[in-house]
Design a protein around this motif. Sequence first.
Motif, PDB file in Angstrom:
ATOM      1  N   UNK A  45     116.037  36.145  43.864  1.00 12.87           N
ATOM      2  CA  UNK A  45     116.859  35.110  44.500  1.00 12.87           C
ATOM      3  C   UNK A  45     115.946  34.213  45.318  1.00 12.87           C
ATOM      4  N   UNK A  46     115.922  32.939  44.947  1.00  7.67           N
ATOM      5  CA  UNK A  46     115.099  31.948  45.632  1.00  7.67           C
ATOM      6  C   UNK A  46     116.025  30.909  46.257  1.00  7.67           C
ATOM      7  N   UNK A  47     116.059  30.820  47.579  1.00  3.35           N
ATOM      8  CA  UNK A  47     116.921  29.807  48.221  1.00  3.35           C
ATOM      9  C   UNK A  47     116.402  28.398  47.918  1.00  3.35           C
ATOM     10  N   UNK A  48     117.169  27.655  47.137  1.00  2.00           N
ATOM     11  CA  UNK A  48     116.751  26.309  46.746  1.00  2.00           C
ATOM     12  C   UNK A  48     117.926  25.341  46.854  1.00  2.00           C
ATOM     13  N   UNK A  49     117.579  24.065  46.859  1.00  2.00           N
ATOM     14  CA  UNK A  49     118.571  23.024  46.655  1.00  2.00           C
ATOM     15  C   UNK A  49     118.233  22.303  45.358  1.00  2.00           C
ATOM     16  N   UNK A  50     119.258  21.921  44.602  1.00  2.76           N
ATOM     17  CA  UNK A  50     119.047  21.193  43.357  1.00  2.76           C
ATOM     18  C   UNK A  50     119.182  19.696  43.633  1.00  2.76           C
ATOM     19  N   UNK A  51     118.130  18.957  43.303  1.00  2.00           N
ATOM     20  CA  UNK A  51     118.099  17.521  43.564  1.00  2.00           C
ATOM     21  C   UNK A  51     118.056  16.779  42.236  1.00  2.00           C
ATOM     22  N   UNK A  52     119.022  15.911  42.008  1.00  3.55           N
ATOM     23  CA  UNK A  52     119.072  15.134  40.773  1.00  3.55           C
ATOM     24  C   UNK A  52     117.938  14.123  40.755  1.00  3.55           C
ATOM     25  N   UNK A  53     117.152  14.149  39.686  1.00  3.60           N
ATOM     26  CA  UNK A  53     116.023  13.232  39.560  1.00  3.60           C
ATOM     27  C   UNK A  53     116.450  11.958  38.844  1.00  3.60           C
ATOM     28  N   UNK A  54     115.941  10.838  39.328  1.00  5.43           N
ATOM     29  CA  UNK A  54     116.271   9.548  38.737  1.00  5.43           C
ATOM     30  C   UNK A  54     115.006   8.725  38.566  1.00  5.43           C
ATOM     31  N   UNK A  55     115.076   7.727  37.705  1.00  6.72           N
ATOM     32  CA  UNK A  55     113.974   6.788  37.544  1.00  6.72           C
ATOM     33  C   UNK A  55     112.675   7.448  37.126  1.00  6.72           C
ATOM     34  N   UNK A 143     124.226  39.380  51.567  1.00  5.10           N
ATOM     35  CA  UNK A 143     125.422  38.717  51.066  1.00  5.10           C
ATOM     36  C   UNK A 143     125.828  37.549  51.952  1.00  5.10           C
ATOM     37  N   UNK A 144     125.833  37.757  53.262  1.00  6.06           N
ATOM     38  CA  UNK A 144     126.222  36.682  54.189  1.00  6.06           C
ATOM     39  C   UNK A 144     125.236  35.522  54.120  1.00  6.06           C
ATOM     40  N   UNK A 145     123.950  35.841  54.031  1.00  6.47           N
ATOM     41  CA  UNK A 145     122.925  34.797  53.913  1.00  6.47           C
ATOM     42  C   UNK A 145     123.158  33.968  52.652  1.00  6.47           C
ATOM     43  N   UNK A 146     123.430  34.631  51.542  1.00  2.00           N
ATOM     44  CA  UNK A 146     123.623  33.915  50.276  1.00  2.00           C
ATOM     45  C   UNK A 146     124.896  33.081  50.273  1.00  2.00           C
ATOM     46  N   UNK A 147     125.945  33.573  50.903  1.00  5.29           N
ATOM     47  CA  UNK A 147     127.172  32.777  50.986  1.00  5.29           C
ATOM     48  C   UNK A 147     126.882  31.444  51.641  1.00  5.29           C
ATOM     49  N   UNK A 148     126.149  31.474  52.759  1.00  2.00           N
ATOM     50  CA  UNK A 148     125.846  30.236  53.489  1.00  2.00           C
ATOM     51  C   UNK A 148     124.943  29.329  52.668  1.00  2.00           C
ATOM     52  N   UNK A 149     123.874  29.888  52.096  1.00  2.02           N
ATOM     53  CA  UNK A 149     122.913  29.066  51.351  1.00  2.02           C
ATOM     54  C   UNK A 149     123.526  28.514  50.070  1.00  2.02           C
ATOM     55  N   UNK A 150     124.254  29.355  49.329  1.00  3.14           N
ATOM     56  CA  UNK A 150     124.771  28.951  48.023  1.00  3.14           C
ATOM     57  C   UNK A 150     125.970  28.021  48.105  1.00  3.14           C
ATOM     58  N   UNK A 151     126.577  27.909  49.288  1.00  2.00           N
ATOM     59  CA  UNK A 151     127.724  27.010  49.432  1.00  2.00           C
ATOM     60  C   UNK A 151     127.306  25.550  49.308  1.00  2.00           C
TER      61      UNK A 151
END
Length: 219
Positions: A45-55, A143-151
């Motif tokens: 499990x890697x805490x990440x954000x998905x960023x849409x790439x453009x241009x 579990x609590x950490x993932x709930x916050x991050x994955x939301x």
Amino acid sequence: MVSLQSLRLGLMEEAPQMKWYALKIFFNKVFDVEAYLDARGIDTYLPVQKVLLKGIAHMLARKRLAKAPEHQDPRYVMEGPMIYERRPLVNALLFVHCTEEQLLEVDTYLKERNASSNMRGYIYSTYKDGERKMASIPDKEMACFRIVVDAGSKGLEFYADDDISRYATGDRVRVKEGPLRGAEGYIKRIRRDRRLLVVIEGIIAVATTYIPPQNLEKI
């Protein structure tokens, strides 16, 4: 992968010997380690954000993927014509969910890479009387950490272990409504704002943005 709904309901029915552990991976090698462990069948499990790439960023990512083995790169996610970049939310931190036997494999792998490459990494451990013990993470904290991050909420802030002691006190609460429902932590005033702080003891804490009091219940 463990679903977010299962985390909320506390229904992670993994075998008792499966535990969570935290790895610290330096020199921007966290994706390499994640890919290696995933290929070995070790859940990560890697805490990440998905960023849409453009241009131009989109074009460069497409070229990299075209050159990558099987057109896959753990840094990117393709959804139809769209490409997202996975950006770590916490520098150099990776979690694994595995048995003690698998953890020994991970430890051996890290030691070998430390000795033979430009990568450095280790498993969070405790030491008593000179004896090392790799520190497992309670399922509930994870579990609590993932709930916050994955939301996917905006404005999350992360605090390293050295900072946690300044904040991890106060009323302990559970979120009963909204996208963070089921998460438990402390209510703390950080920069004049009441926020929920969710702690993985000895490793990391995450603070949410403001949560309305009516969405909380004291534990």
